[in-house]
Design a protein around this motif. Structure first.
Motif, mmCIF file in Angstrom:
data_model
loop_
_atom_site.group_PDB
_atom_site.id
_atom_site.type_symbol
_atom_site.label_atom_id
_atom_site.label_comp_id
_atom_site.label_asym_id
_atom_site.label_seq_id
_atom_site.Cartn_x
_atom_site.Cartn_y
_atom_site.Cartn_z
ATOM 1 N N LEU A 67 0.784 -1.100 0.240
ATOM 2 C CA LEU A 67 0.252 0.039 -0.068
ATOM 3 C C LEU A 67 0.977 0.839 -0.115
ATOM 4 O O LEU A 67 1.738 0.947 0.829
ATOM 5 C CB LEU A 67 -0.759 0.172 1.400
ATOM 6 C CG LEU A 67 -1.639 0.557 1.683
ATOM 7 C CD1 LEU A 67 -3.347 0.677 2.182
ATOM 8 C CD2 LEU A 67 -1.242 2.608 2.411
ATOM 9 N N ARG A 106 -4.017 5.453 -3.372
ATOM 10 C CA ARG A 106 -5.663 5.930 -3.384
ATOM 11 C C ARG A 106 -5.922 6.458 -4.325
ATOM 12 O O ARG A 106 -7.341 6.634 -4.790
ATOM 13 C CB ARG A 106 -4.550 7.076 -2.636
ATOM 14 C CG ARG A 106 -6.525 8.440 -2.439
ATOM 15 C CD ARG A 106 -7.324 7.863 -1.713
ATOM 16 N NE ARG A 106 -7.948 8.490 -1.439
ATOM 17 C CZ ARG A 106 -8.950 8.864 -2.079
ATOM 18 N NH1 ARG A 106 -9.568 8.502 -2.875
ATOM 19 N NH2 ARG A 106 -10.011 9.688 -2.046
ATOM 20 N N THR A 124 -6.883 5.118 1.455
ATOM 21 C CA THR A 124 -5.108 4.603 2.066
ATOM 22 C C THR A 124 -4.476 5.137 3.386
ATOM 23 O O THR A 124 -3.883 4.384 3.707
ATOM 24 C CB THR A 124 -4.306 4.634 0.837
ATOM 25 O OG1 THR A 124 -4.029 6.105 1.115
ATOM 26 C CG2 THR A 124 -4.282 3.793 -0.323
#
Ligand SMILES: NC(=O)CC[C@H](N)C(=O)O
Length: 430
Positions: A108, A137, A169
């Motif tokens: 991420l 994101r 995120t």
């Protein structure tokens, strides 16, 4: 200043180094972000042609704590399980995607804007993407860079890697920081229920699995590529050639390029390559590379490292450092959420300076478990964890982080020169 650093370590160490308990699930909770202007077609995104209607969420990431994150998919489709970790690097997503140490993990990115420079031929850190998937994101709707050859979405699709965007995120990162890394299941399959996916995430674990055998090379090969002189910033005074055997536990190409630029002739060998064969090749030094997963799940690799200790100068990077720690008699442990990013301050106790470093690890060596004579040479200033070791009696040196960067700062590049010096010293004595 000194005291401030010490206090900071004392305050944070407990937080970051305590392993997490299994999260409790009260009930499933669904999170989705408000629709932003994302495009329905990535081909359109690459060419800048806008297509409508806007894509709606078609993917779910279900975490083992019962949170369900609705998102939009790009890249491959299907269902994939993995451990979610957050990476704080601002740039370098292609190097991150091709770092084999991410096998079994969803990366991420905390930087919300990803994909804007596309991908190119030169930024590959290995032969393929081994990670479980990418969580971002916002996926850039256009690519703009002179080196770009492809859009990120097409690249992931070709490599069968799942990606999601339009997911919060920042909220997931906070959860990981608070509760520790979490296993998750990412799916684009409507037919799977949230409960099924939760069950899947809770029945899988990354701890105790040998992930190295899935990423290492199958046969030895010579490595010749150097850092392009146009990009090389530290290339004076390299004359003599040293033969280095590099154990591929999931090696990043830039480790090899940097060693080669510093004047090494390199033979890369698979993780299972016997120590006796390595010694027959009479190397000047051995490198133990980075690699994915739990260092205590690969006792064979620790055995190989042990058999080479004291026979030849050795340098360990990340997984290589952890294996060395174990071979020297120490223990490794899983951190709460690890270190992943290009902004980790490390105190180099030998040179007495602070280096900003690139890091990517979930495990660490417990310095208290190491025998007498092993020195902690580097400390991570965010949490006081061990970031480097040396055992001068056996010509051992290692770093928990990435001096080769790719991506990240180059503050620690000179350690490759220190390895050369170590090989030189031993060769002169022989
Ligand atoms: N980059 C690496 O070598 C990672 C080492 C190990 N897999 C960890 O997560 O700690």
């Amino acid at each position: 200043m000194e005291l401030a650093i010490k206090n900071r370590i004392a305050l944070t160490t407990q937080n970051f180094l305590t392993p997490k308990p299994k999260p409790k699930v009260k009930s499933l909770r669904v999170f989705s972000v408000k629709c932003t202007a994302s495009l329905s077609s990535l081909d359109g995104a690459a060419t800048g042609v806008v297509e409508r209607p806007w894509k709606t969420s078609d993917a779910r990431l279900v975490l083992e704590d019962g949170s369900v994150w609705r998102a939009k998919s790009f890249g491959a489709r299907g269902t994939q399980v993995g451990e979610v970790v957050f990476n704080t690097s601002l740039t370098g997503y292609q190097e991150i995607l091709t770092d084999p140490s991410y096998a079994g993990q969803f990366v991420l990115m905390t930087n919300p804007h990803i994909g804007n420079t596309g991908v190119n031929f030169d930024d590959e850190e290995s032969r393929q993407c081994f990670l479980a998937g990418l969580v971002i994101r916002s996926l850039s709707i256009s690519t703009s860079n002179w080196r770009c050859t492809k859009a990120l979405g097409d690249y992931l699709l070709e490599r069968n890697i799942m990606g999601i965007y339009d997911v919060d995120t920042r909220a997931i990162t906070r959860r990981l920081r608070q509760d520790g890394s979490l296993v998750g299941v990412l799916t684009t399959e409507e037919s799977k229920t949230d409960e099924e996916l939760l069950e899947m995430s809770r029945s899988w674990d990354i701890v105790g699995i040998d992930l190295i055998s899935g990423v290492t090379c199958t046969a030895p090969y010579e490595w010749v590529d150097k850092t392009d002189p146009e990009w090389d910033f530290n290339c004076e005074g390299r004359g003599e050639i040293y033969h280095v055997i590099a154990y591929d536990f999931g090696i990043k190409h830039n480790i090899l390029r940097r060693l080669s630029s510093y004047g090494c002739k390199i033979t890369v060998v698979p993780s299972s390559w016997p120590a006796s064969e390595t010694l027959k090749m009479k190397p000047d030094g051995v490198l133990f590379s980075n690699g994915p997963g739990d260092p205590s799940a690969v006792p064979c690799a620790v055995k190989t490292v042990k058999e080479l200790l004291g026979k030849v100068p050795v340098f360990g990077i990340c997984m290589g450092h952890q294996l060395l720690g174990q071979a020297l008699g120490g223990k490794t442990f899983k951190m709460k959420f690890g270190h992943h990013g290009g902004n980790h301050p490390v105190r180099n106790l030998v040179a007495n300076r602070v280096e900003i470093s690139a890091q990517n690890h979930n495990y660490a060596v417990d310095p208290a478990s190491l025998p007498k004579g092993v020195e902690v040479t580097h400390i991570n200033l965010n949490d006081g964890s061990c970031a480097g070791l040396a055992f001068p009696a056996l010509n051992v040196m290692s770093l928990q982080y990435h001096p080769e960067a790719s991506p990240g700062p180059h503050d620690s590049d000179s350690v490759f020169g220190e390895f050369i010096e170590l090989m030189k010293k031993v060769k002169q004595k022989a």
